[in-house]
Design an enzyme around this catalytic site. Structure first.
Site, PDB file in Angstrom:
ATOM      1  CB  VAL A  14      -0.967  -0.012   1.216  1.00 55.42           C
ATOM      2  CG1 VAL A  14      -1.739   1.294   1.310  1.00 55.42           C
ATOM      3  CG2 VAL A  14      -1.929  -1.195   1.118  1.00 55.42           C
ATOM      4  NE  ARG A  39      10.272  -6.382   9.885  1.00 56.18           N
ATOM      5  CZ  ARG A  39       9.480  -6.465   8.798  1.00 56.18           C
ATOM      6  NH1 ARG A  39       9.954  -6.920   7.673  1.00 56.18           N
ATOM      7  NH2 ARG A  39       8.228  -6.073   8.831  1.00 56.18           N
ATOM      8  CB  SER A  40      11.345  -1.176   6.519  1.00 55.37           C
ATOM      9  OG  SER A  40      10.634  -2.379   6.658  1.00 55.37           O
ATOM     10  CB  CYS A 127      -9.642  -3.670   0.484  1.00 55.01           C
ATOM     11  SG  CYS A 127      -9.126  -5.067   1.447  1.00 55.01           S
ATOM     12  CD  GLN A 154     -11.749 -10.189   1.032  1.00 56.25           C
ATOM     13  OE1 GLN A 154     -12.808 -10.303   1.626  1.00 56.25           O
ATOM     14  NE2 GLN A 154     -10.711  -9.557   1.588  1.00 56.25           N
ATOM     15  CE  LYS A 218     -10.959  -5.744   9.869  1.00 62.43           C
ATOM     16  NZ  LYS A 218      -9.626  -5.945   9.202  1.00 62.43           N
ATOM     17  NE  ARG A 240      -6.312 -13.455   1.787  1.00 64.96           N
ATOM     18  CZ  ARG A 240      -6.484 -12.181   2.099  1.00 64.96           C
ATOM     19  NH1 ARG A 240      -6.810 -11.317   1.150  1.00 64.96           N
ATOM     20  NH2 ARG A 240      -6.387 -11.743   3.339  1.00 64.96           N
ATOM     21  CG  HIS A 247     -10.331  -7.782  -2.538  1.00 65.90           C
ATOM     22  ND1 HIS A 247      -9.192  -8.560  -2.589  1.00 65.90           N
ATOM     23  CD2 HIS A 247     -10.336  -7.213  -1.313  1.00 65.90           C
ATOM     24  CE1 HIS A 247      -8.538  -8.478  -1.439  1.00 65.90           C
ATOM     25  NE2 HIS A 247      -9.208  -7.660  -0.632  1.00 65.90           N
TER      26      HIS A 247
END
Ligand code: 2RA
Length: 342
Positions: A14, A39-40, A127, A154, A218, A240, A247
C-alpha cells in the site's frame, strides 16, 4: 498550496501504491517523508527522480507534517496520537479507528460529507467494504436496501507484500515440482498456514462471534457506519483466492421496492468511480485480469433475483491496493484540499 506528507508503512504494497498515485495524480506535495518500522529503516526508495531514505517512525517524525498517510497495521495505533498532536491530518488504512464514533469512515464518492467531522483522524474502510460500497451507493440513492448477502473472492495482496511473494513462490514450486511452503495465509499470526496456490481459503483475519471472521464482520459494521443505516441486514462470507491484486465480490441486494436491471445499469454507469461492464452476449464482465492496477470499481453480471421480491445479483471487482486502500485514502486528501478542509 503544497503539502508536507508523511507515508507510514512506505515499504509495503500500500505504501508503494501511495507513491505511484502521488506521482500519477500529480498530488501537490512539498516535502515527503517515508516512514517504516526499524526493520525497514535505511532502505532507499527512488521516487520522481529523487532518492528517499526510509526513516524509522518516531512520534517526532510527524513534526511539520500536514497529511499523514498510514498504510495500515499496528503502527497506526502507536503513531496516530502523536501525528494529530503535531497538527497533521491522519488518513489511516488500518482498522484501528474505523469504529471510533469520533473518526469518520469515508469512501469519498459515497459519504464525503462525513470528512468535515474529523478530529484529526479519518479512517479508510476495509478494502472489501470500499469495493462493495461503491456498487451499493448508486443503487441505495434509488431505493433503500433491506438486506445484502455478499461472498468475496479476495486477492492475496490484502494480506500484504509477503502474501503476494508467497503466492509467487508457491506457483513456482508447483511448476518445478518442488515442496510448497506456506507461512502467511490465512494470517501470519495464526498457528496453522495453508497453501493458497490452486486453493481457496474461507478464512480471512481471525474468527469472532458466531464463527464469522473479523473480515466478514468488518463488511457488516463498516457498511452500516458508512451509510449511517444500521437497519440494513448484511451477511458476508469472505474467501482468499490465488489472485494477486483484485478483490471480486458476488453481491445479492434486496431493496424495499423494485429496482429493475435496466435502472440499476443506468445508475451504476453514471456513478463516478464505477465502470459498468455487463454484456453477456459479448462475454463482457469484470475480471481481475482487466481490473488490476485500475482505479475504478467494475460491475457486471447484473440479474434480477427471481427467488425473492425486489432483489438483484451483482458481480463487482476492484483493485484492492488502489481503490481498496491507497487510492481511496489519497482521494480523501484530494477532497479535503478541494474543499479547503486542510
Ligand atoms: C484482506 N481486507 O484482504 C483484508 C485486509 N486488507 O486481507
Amino acid at each position: 498550496r503544497k503539502y508536507n506528507i508523511a507515508i507510514l508503512g512506505a515499504t509495503g504494497a500500500v505504501g508503494q501504491e501511495f507513491l505511484n498515485l502521488i506521482e500519477e495524480r500529480n498530488f501537490p506535495y512539498d516535502n515527503l517523508k517515508l516512514l517504516a518500522s526499524k526493520r525497514s529503516a535505511g532502505k532507499i526508495i527512488s521516487f520522481m527522480g529523487k532518492d528517499f531514505t526510509v526513516e524509522e517512525a518516531t512520534d517526532d517524525s510527524f513534526k511539520n507534517i500536514d497529511i499523514a498517510l498510514f498504510a495500515g497495521g499496528s503502527a497506526s495505533t502507536k503513531f496516530a496520537p502523536a501525528a494529530v498532536k503535531y497538527g497533521a491530518v491522519v488518513i489511516d488504512n488500518s482498522s484501528a479507528f474505523r469504529m471510533d464514533p469520533s473518526v469518520p469512515l469515508v469512501v469519498p464518492e459515497v459519504n464525503p460529507e462525513a470528512i468535515q467531522q474529523h478530529k484529526g483522524i479519518i479512517a479508510n474502510p476495509n478494502c472489501s467494504t470500499i469495493i462493495m460500497a461503491m456498487a451499493l451507493k448508486p443503487l441505495y440513492n434509488q431505493a433503500k436496501i433491506k438486506r445484502i448477502v455478499v461472498s468475496t473472492y479476495q486477492a492475496v495482496s490484502g494480506a500484504g507484500k509477503e502474501a503476494i511473494d508467497e503466492l509467487d513462490s508457491q506457483v513456482q514450486a508447483i511448476v518445478e515440482n518442488r515442496p510448497v511452503e506456506a507461512n502467511i495465509l490465512p494470517s501470519a499470526s495464526l498457528p496453522k498456514h495453508y497453501q493458497i496456490a490452486f486453493n481457496v481459503i474461507p478464512h480471512i483475519d481471525v474468527f469472532v462471534e458466531d464463527n464469522y471472521t473479523k473480515e466478514e464482520m468488518k463488511m457488516v459494521h463498516e457498511t452500516h457506519k458508512i451509510f449511517n443505516d444500521y437497519t440494513i441486514g448484511i451477511t458476508a462470507t469472505t474467501v482468499r483466492v490465488p489472485i494477486y491484486r483484485s478483490h471480486s465480490e458476488s453481491i445479492n441486494i434486496e431493496f424495499v421496492e423494485e429496482v429493475s436491471v435496466d435502472k440499476a445499469k443506468e445508475l451504476l454507469a453514471a456513478f463516478p468511480g464505477v465502470i459498468l461492464q455487463d454484456n453477456p452476449a459479448e462475454m463482457l464482465y469484470p475480471m481481475p485480469l482487466f481490473t488490476s492496477n485500475q482505479n475504478e470499481v467494475f460491475v457486471g453480471r447484473i440479474r434480477k433475483d427471481n427467488s425473492v421480491q425486489n432483489a438483484l445479483n451483482l458481480w463487482v471487482v476492484g483493485d484492492q491496493i488502489r481503490k481498496g486502500a491507497a487510492l481511496n485514502a489519497l482521494q480523501i486528501a484530494e477532497h479535503m484540499i478541494e474543499h479547503n478542509l486542510i
